[in-house]
Design an enzyme around this catalytic site. Structure first.
Site, PDB file in Angstrom:
ATOM      1  N   SER A   1       0.831  -1.200   0.000  1.00  0.00           N
ATOM      2  CA  SER A   1       0.000   0.000   0.000  1.00  0.00           C
ATOM      3  C   SER A   1       0.863   1.246   0.000  1.00  0.00           C
ATOM      4  CB  SER A   1      -0.859  -0.044   1.266  1.00  0.00           C
ATOM      5  OG  SER A   1      -1.439   1.204   1.508  1.00  0.00           O
TER       6      SER A   1
ATOM      7  N   LYS B   1       1.799  -3.337   6.676  1.00  0.00           N
ATOM      8  CA  LYS B   1       2.227  -3.351   5.268  1.00  0.00           C
ATOM      9  C   LYS B   1       3.740  -3.144   5.176  1.00  0.00           C
ATOM     10  CE  LYS B   1      -1.663  -4.406   3.548  1.00  0.00           C
ATOM     11  NZ  LYS B   1      -1.878  -5.731   2.946  1.00  0.00           N
TER      12      LYS B   1
ATOM     13  N   TYR C   1      -2.317  -0.579  10.715  1.00  0.00           N
ATOM     14  CA  TYR C   1      -2.487  -1.127   9.364  1.00  0.00           C
ATOM     15  C   TYR C   1      -1.244  -0.829   8.515  1.00  0.00           C
ATOM     16  CZ  TYR C   1      -3.946  -1.282   4.490  1.00  0.00           C
ATOM     17  OH  TYR C   1      -3.994  -1.527   3.143  1.00  0.00           O
TER      18      TYR C   1
HETATM   19  C1  WQD Z   1      -9.146   9.868   0.583  1.00  0.00           C
HETATM   20  C2  WQD Z   1      -9.278  11.353   0.806  1.00  0.00           C
HETATM   21  C3  WQD Z   1      -9.714  11.951   3.102  1.00  0.00           C
HETATM   22  C4  WQD Z   1     -13.710  10.238   3.408  1.00  0.00           C
HETATM   23  C5  WQD Z   1      -6.708   4.789   2.814  1.00  0.00           C
HETATM   24  C6  WQD Z   1      -5.600   3.963   3.371  1.00  0.00           C
HETATM   25  C7  WQD Z   1      -4.782   3.382   2.269  1.00  0.00           C
HETATM   26  C8  WQD Z   1      -5.655   2.585   1.330  1.00  0.00           C
HETATM   27  C9  WQD Z   1      -6.773   3.413   0.837  1.00  0.00           C
HETATM   28  C10 WQD Z   1      -6.315   0.310   1.723  1.00  0.00           C
HETATM   29  C11 WQD Z   1      -8.584  11.796   2.080  1.00  0.00           C
HETATM   30  C12 WQD Z   1     -10.866  12.330   2.210  1.00  0.00           C
HETATM   31  C13 WQD Z   1     -12.463  10.639   2.954  1.00  0.00           C
HETATM   32  C14 WQD Z   1     -14.698  11.221   3.650  1.00  0.00           C
HETATM   33  C15 WQD Z   1     -13.140  12.923   2.936  1.00  0.00           C
HETATM   34  N1  WQD Z   1      -6.132   1.475   2.089  1.00  0.00           N
HETATM   35  N2  WQD Z   1     -12.177  11.942   2.716  1.00  0.00           N
HETATM   36  N3  WQD Z   1     -14.364  12.525   3.393  1.00  0.00           N
HETATM   37  O1  WQD Z   1      -6.874   7.798   3.517  1.00  0.00           O
HETATM   38  O2  WQD Z   1      -5.982   8.157   1.183  1.00  0.00           O
HETATM   39  O3  WQD Z   1      -6.151   5.884   2.084  1.00  0.00           O
HETATM   40  O4  WQD Z   1      -7.473   4.002   1.927  1.00  0.00           O
HETATM   41  O5  WQD Z   1      -6.921  -0.563   1.937  1.00  0.00           O
HETATM   42  O6  WQD Z   1      -3.813   2.589   2.807  1.00  0.00           O
HETATM   43  O7  WQD Z   1      -4.794   4.772   4.197  1.00  0.00           O
HETATM   44  O8  WQD Z   1      -8.210   7.048   1.478  1.00  0.00           O
HETATM   45  O9  WQD Z   1     -10.547   7.120   0.748  1.00  0.00           O
HETATM   46  O10 WQD Z   1     -10.045   7.250   3.233  1.00  0.00           O
HETATM   47  O11 WQD Z   1      -9.480   9.184   1.766  1.00  0.00           O
HETATM   48  O12 WQD Z   1     -12.896  14.109   2.743  1.00  0.00           O
HETATM   49  O13 WQD Z   1     -15.816  10.951   4.091  1.00  0.00           O
HETATM   50  O14 WQD Z   1     -10.661  11.650   1.005  1.00  0.00           O
HETATM   51  O15 WQD Z   1      -9.444  12.949   4.065  1.00  0.00           O
HETATM   52  O16 WQD Z   1      -8.024  13.052   1.820  1.00  0.00           O
HETATM   53  P1  WQD Z   1      -6.768   7.321   2.152  1.00  0.00           P
HETATM   54  P2  WQD Z   1      -9.652   7.580   1.831  1.00  0.00           P
END
Ligand code: WQD
Length: 345
Positions: free
Chosen positions: A128, A157, A153
């Protein structure tokens, strides 16, 4: 010639199911292990609907050593393993770190031991972008140094890659670790997609559920970051493109092309997209209005991260084919299909 046989652990999950479909389309035979802890059995039927054949399925928890040994005693001649089976909720991993070390590391060790005993050499590992933490330089390349993991998590990884690297150095295995950026979207059939249990933590499923009226209001986590529009920037990749990177990795492992037994690749598009750009694209391409508000920053979020994918383009001979439009429209098509099937909402 006999079809090559790939074991896909976690094969009924979001990325695992899409990869299974692409493997079958590419002429591989697939066997799936899944404990159904974060997936559902109807996905197996849907894989059959798409491909015309049903993979052999075993319901088992990979941290159950005995059951895993029994599985390998039964399923012979596996040419490569793609190891997806793991827990992946970043927030939960901070509350229940031991669950994550058990599910993500103990099961990896069991798998590697079984592979050694059964002389299975090839493994693709689900890593990841989270291994980079909050990087100093963008885009990240494969040897950008790891920063301390921001969650248990993320630690699993980082440690998973380290375990595989050390085992590969003994030449017992050949490994390709793929560092996924932000997988989104769904199969073009709308028969597979992301099925989060309860309120989604990730952006895209929250967007689709908000659009479907299952969630009240989408909250953008902060708009005061040092990014072009103030919201966080990520490298979103269509899950079908990501799945195809696994097919290429299996080809490479089976053809004995892996250098020094271990390779690692960033798998993204190389484009940084902000939260607001995702919202705008979703609205534009699906012709739908989203109700959203700007909220506080989410602790632990890196302001921006996106990949340099030139190594995967060159060495794996892989590149993305689908853009933002396909990501947001396929995610919405899938959401509309499962709207009445959401569990635990
Ligand atoms: C993306 C952006 C949030 C929800 C995580 C894990 C990574 C991978 C993918 C795997 C961020 C913003 C989110 C919401 C928002 N995991 N957001 N409102 O954090 O980049 O990655 O998921 O299994 O390892 O760390 O992905 O989709 O949570 O967030 O504004 O309701 O969307 O702050 O900037 P992230 P995400």
């Amino acid at each position: 010639m006999d079809k090559k046989k790939i074991l896909v652990t976690g094969g009924l999950g979001f990325i695992g199911s899409h990869t299974t479909v692409e493997l079958i389309k590419a002429g591989y035979n697939v066997v799936i292990i899944d404990d159904l802890s974060n997936s559902q059995l109807f996905i197996l039927d849907n894989i059959e609907k798409i491909c015309g054949s049903k993979p052999t399925f075993y319901q088992l928890d990979m941290s159950d050593k005995e059951k895993l040994s029994e599985f390998f005693a039964k399923e012979k001649s596996i040419d490569a393993v793609i190891h997806f089976a793991a827990s992946k909720a970043v927030g939960e991993s901070m509350q229940k770190p031991l669950k994550y070390f058990r599910n993500n590391l103990y099961s990896l060790i069991n798998l590697l031991k079984s592979m050694e005993v059964n002389k299975i050499k090839n493994i693709v590992f689900s890593s990841s972008a989270t291994v980079y933490g909050d990087p100093d330089e963008l885009p990240v390349i494969e040897n950008t140094p790891f920063k301390p993991a921001l969650s248990a998590y993320g630690s699993t990884k980082q440690m998973g890659e380290e375990i595989l690297q050390k085992v590969a150095a003994t030449k017992v295995i050949d490994c390709i670790a793929l560092r996924y950026f932000n997988p989104v979207g769904a199969d073009s059939s709308a028969l597979l997609g992301e099925l989060p249990i309860g309120p989604p933590n990730n952006l895209m499923p929250f967007v689709t559920q908000a659009a479907a009226g299952i969630r009240e209001q989408l909250v953008v986590f902060g708009n005061d970051y040092n990014t072009p529009d103030g919201t966080c920037v990520r490298d979103y990749i269509h899950v079908t493109d990501l799945a195809k990177a696994h097919v290429r990795s299996c080809d490479r492992l089976i053809n004995n092309e892996v250098q020094n037994n271990y390779e690692v690749f960033n798998i993204g598009t190389g484009n940084g997209i902000s939260v607001l750009q995702i919202i705008q694209a979703f609205e534009k391409y699906n012709n739908i209005k989203l109700d959203y508000t700007i909220g506080k920053r989410r602790p632990g979020d890196a302001p921006a991260i996106y990949a340099d994918v030139s190594l995967a383009n060159k060495v794996l001979g892989w590149k993305t084919e689908l853009g933002l439009k396909e990501m947001v429209t396929s995610a919405w098509e899938w959401q509309k299909k499962v709207i009445h099937n959401i569990l635990n909402t």
